[in-house]
Design a protein around this motif. Structure first.
Motif, PDB file in Angstrom:
ATOM      1  N   THR A 239       8.492 -26.438  40.985  1.00 31.77           N
ATOM      2  CA  THR A 239       7.406 -27.415  40.444  1.00 31.77           C
ATOM      3  C   THR A 239       6.297 -26.620  40.025  1.00 31.77           C
ATOM      4  OG1 THR A 239       8.107 -28.786  42.217  1.00 31.77           O
ATOM      5  CG2 THR A 239       6.413 -29.669  40.812  1.00 31.77           C
ATOM      6  N   SER A 240       5.631 -25.820  40.686  1.00 27.24           N
ATOM      7  CA  SER A 240       4.384 -25.143  40.177  1.00 27.24           C
ATOM      8  C   SER A 240       4.744 -24.240  38.942  1.00 27.24           C
ATOM      9  CB  SER A 240       3.561 -24.227  41.309  1.00 27.24           C
ATOM     10  OG  SER A 240       4.482 -23.537  41.961  1.00 27.24           O
ATOM     11  N   VAL A 241       5.729 -23.678  38.670  1.00 30.10           N
ATOM     12  CA  VAL A 241       6.052 -22.885  37.470  1.00 30.10           C
ATOM     13  C   VAL A 241       5.919 -23.683  36.361  1.00 30.10           C
ATOM     14  CG1 VAL A 241       7.867 -21.502  36.521  1.00 30.10           C
ATOM     15  CG2 VAL A 241       7.373 -21.271  38.920  1.00 30.10           C
ATOM     16  N   LEU A 242       6.727 -24.935  36.568  1.00 29.15           N
ATOM     17  CA  LEU A 242       6.641 -26.039  35.440  1.00 29.15           C
ATOM     18  C   LEU A 242       5.678 -26.531  35.018  1.00 29.15           C
ATOM     19  CD1 LEU A 242       8.928 -27.267  33.488  1.00 29.15           C
ATOM     20  CD2 LEU A 242       9.521 -29.005  35.388  1.00 29.15           C
ATOM     21  N   ILE A 243       4.627 -26.780  36.254  1.00 30.68           N
ATOM     22  CA  ILE A 243       3.375 -27.242  35.811  1.00 30.68           C
ATOM     23  C   ILE A 243       2.713 -26.263  34.709  1.00 30.68           C
ATOM     24  CG2 ILE A 243       1.009 -27.735  36.726  1.00 30.68           C
ATOM     25  CD1 ILE A 243       2.462 -28.723  39.390  1.00 30.68           C
ATOM     26  N   GLY A 244       2.979 -25.125  34.987  1.00 29.17           N
ATOM     27  CA  GLY A 244       2.197 -23.655  34.205  1.00 29.17           C
ATOM     28  C   GLY A 244       2.554 -24.092  33.097  1.00 29.17           C
ATOM     29  N   TYR A 245       3.916 -24.240  32.717  1.00 29.69           N
ATOM     30  CA  TYR A 245       4.397 -24.512  31.481  1.00 29.69           C
ATOM     31  C   TYR A 245       3.980 -25.704  30.536  1.00 29.69           C
ATOM     32  CZ  TYR A 245       8.505 -25.090  28.043  1.00 29.69           C
ATOM     33  OH  TYR A 245       9.335 -25.195  26.808  1.00 29.69           O
ATOM     34  N   VAL A 246       3.909 -26.783  31.254  1.00 28.78           N
ATOM     35  CA  VAL A 246       3.482 -27.928  30.592  1.00 28.78           C
ATOM     36  C   VAL A 246       2.091 -27.695  30.398  1.00 28.78           C
ATOM     37  CG1 VAL A 246       2.925 -30.328  30.931  1.00 28.78           C
ATOM     38  CG2 VAL A 246       4.979 -29.502  31.634  1.00 28.78           C
ATOM     39  N   ALA A 247       1.033 -27.203  31.449  1.00 29.03           N
ATOM     40  CA  ALA A 247      -0.398 -27.141  30.969  1.00 29.03           C
ATOM     41  C   ALA A 247      -0.488 -26.119  29.833  1.00 29.03           C
ATOM     42  CB  ALA A 247      -0.923 -26.479  32.216  1.00 29.03           C
TER      43      ALA A 247
END
Length: 337
Positions: free
Chosen positions: A61-69
């Motif tokens: 989840t946190s990897v994907l949050i970085g990609y979206v942000a």
């Protein structure tokens, strides 16, 4: 009571993997939806931790949050949620400290206490085999909060989170029962309820949260966000047709199977029996699939009934353009009030 236009709307995305597609496609679609959502005026874009589910790509989840942000500029991006019992609190403090340092003022940390998976998966995540069904959640939460804010003295002496310490990362508690509702109230934290899959406990949990609420540095009065499953389309018929993809996914879940998101079907009665139909439909009892008018009145009902301060919309469609259109229509409702 608030009208739909006075209540901010946000999006919960499970990064659905469709039949015939893969995680790479899912992530491109997620980022594309987030970019549109930002333009349309959505407040937050949250991603959920699930494991061992081939139709959901948001496990890291946190990897994907970085990609979206990284692909957006202003919308808040966060977790809905991170399942804290799966992780060492120090690691989550560091991961979200890193995200909040990269994207200051834009990262939310929503936390759940369920494992978000089955027992074999819990074992593969290296959790204790007797991991007591989230009973240690308050302790893990206290530890995590003290890494971010050392004045909360519940942490591990002599261990500090860098990056993380001293950063103002809003923490939300997520729940589908009374446990997190009461804890969020006692700690004075905002509370998000998963009525998109546990509608039966909603009113009870809200009452518990509001009645146990104590003001805190984070929040002066109770703040509730409600997860709602909504699919909007140009007509009721089209929306109901699109919604059969999600119905098939729930049907597989209650049969103990997981699947990628399937194309919509003309007739669900060919796939489920009466009992299954009742169970699946009950999961969607706090949602809507319909035209703008249908969805507008449903959203107004939900806000009136619950007094929600925010709504978090989730809705998966097999066709990415149809999914974009759904969130665009919902945004129009929000603007028109």
């Amino acid at each position: 009571m608030a009208h739909s236009h006075t209540v901010p709307l946000s999006i919960l995305d499970l990064a659905p993997v469709v039949e015939g597609g893969n995680a790479t496609d899912a992530f491109k679609n997620t980022r594309d939806l987030a970019q549109h959502a930002e333009r349309w005026g959505y407040q937050r874009y949250w991603l959920a931790e699930h494991h061992n589910m081939q139709g959901i790509a948001s496990a890291a989840t946190s990897v994907l949050i970085g990609y979206v942000a990284e692909g957006t500029n202003t919308i808040r991006v966060g977790s809905g949620g991170i399942m804290l019992p799966n992780h060492a609190p120090l690691m989550i403090a560091e991961q979200f400290g890193t995200l909040a340092s990269m994207y200051p003022g834009r990262i939310d940390l929503g936390l759940g206490r369920a494992p978000g998976s089955d027992q074999s998966t819990a074992r593969a995540l290296r959790r204790g085999l007797n991991s007591n069904n989230g009973q240690d959640f308050p302790e893990l939460l206290g530890e995590l909060r003290s890494f971010l804010n050392p004045s909360i003295e519940e942490g591990v002496p002599a261990v500090r989170a860098f990056p993380g310490e001293g950063l103002d990362i809003p923490i939300w508690l997520l729940g589908s029962s009374g446990f997190s509702a009461q804890l969020a109230g006692q700690l004075g934290l905002p509370f998000a309820f998963a009525s998109h899959f546990a509608p039966d406990y909603l009113m009870q949990a809200l009452q518990l949260y509001r009645s146990s609420f104590r003001p805190s540095a984070a929040l002066e009065q109770p703040h509730v966000m409600i997860g709602v499953n909504i699919l909007a389309a140009d007509t009721d018929e089209e929306a109901r047709f699109l919604a059969t993809s999600q119905e098939q996914q729930f049907l597989n879940l209650i049969r103990g199977q997981t699947s990628k998101l399937k194309p919509p079907v003309a007739n669900m009665d060919e796939l489920w029996n009466e009992q299954e139909k009742v169970v699946v439909r009950s999961k969607f009892s706090f949602g809507a699939a319909g035209s703008k008018e249908t969805v507008r009145s449903r959203i107004a009902d939900i806000i009136e009934k619950t007094g929600a301060d925010e709504l978090m919309i989730t809705g998966s469609a097999y066709d990415h353009q149809a999914r974009l259109r759904s969130f665009e229509l919902i945004a129009e409702i929000m603007k028109e009030g």
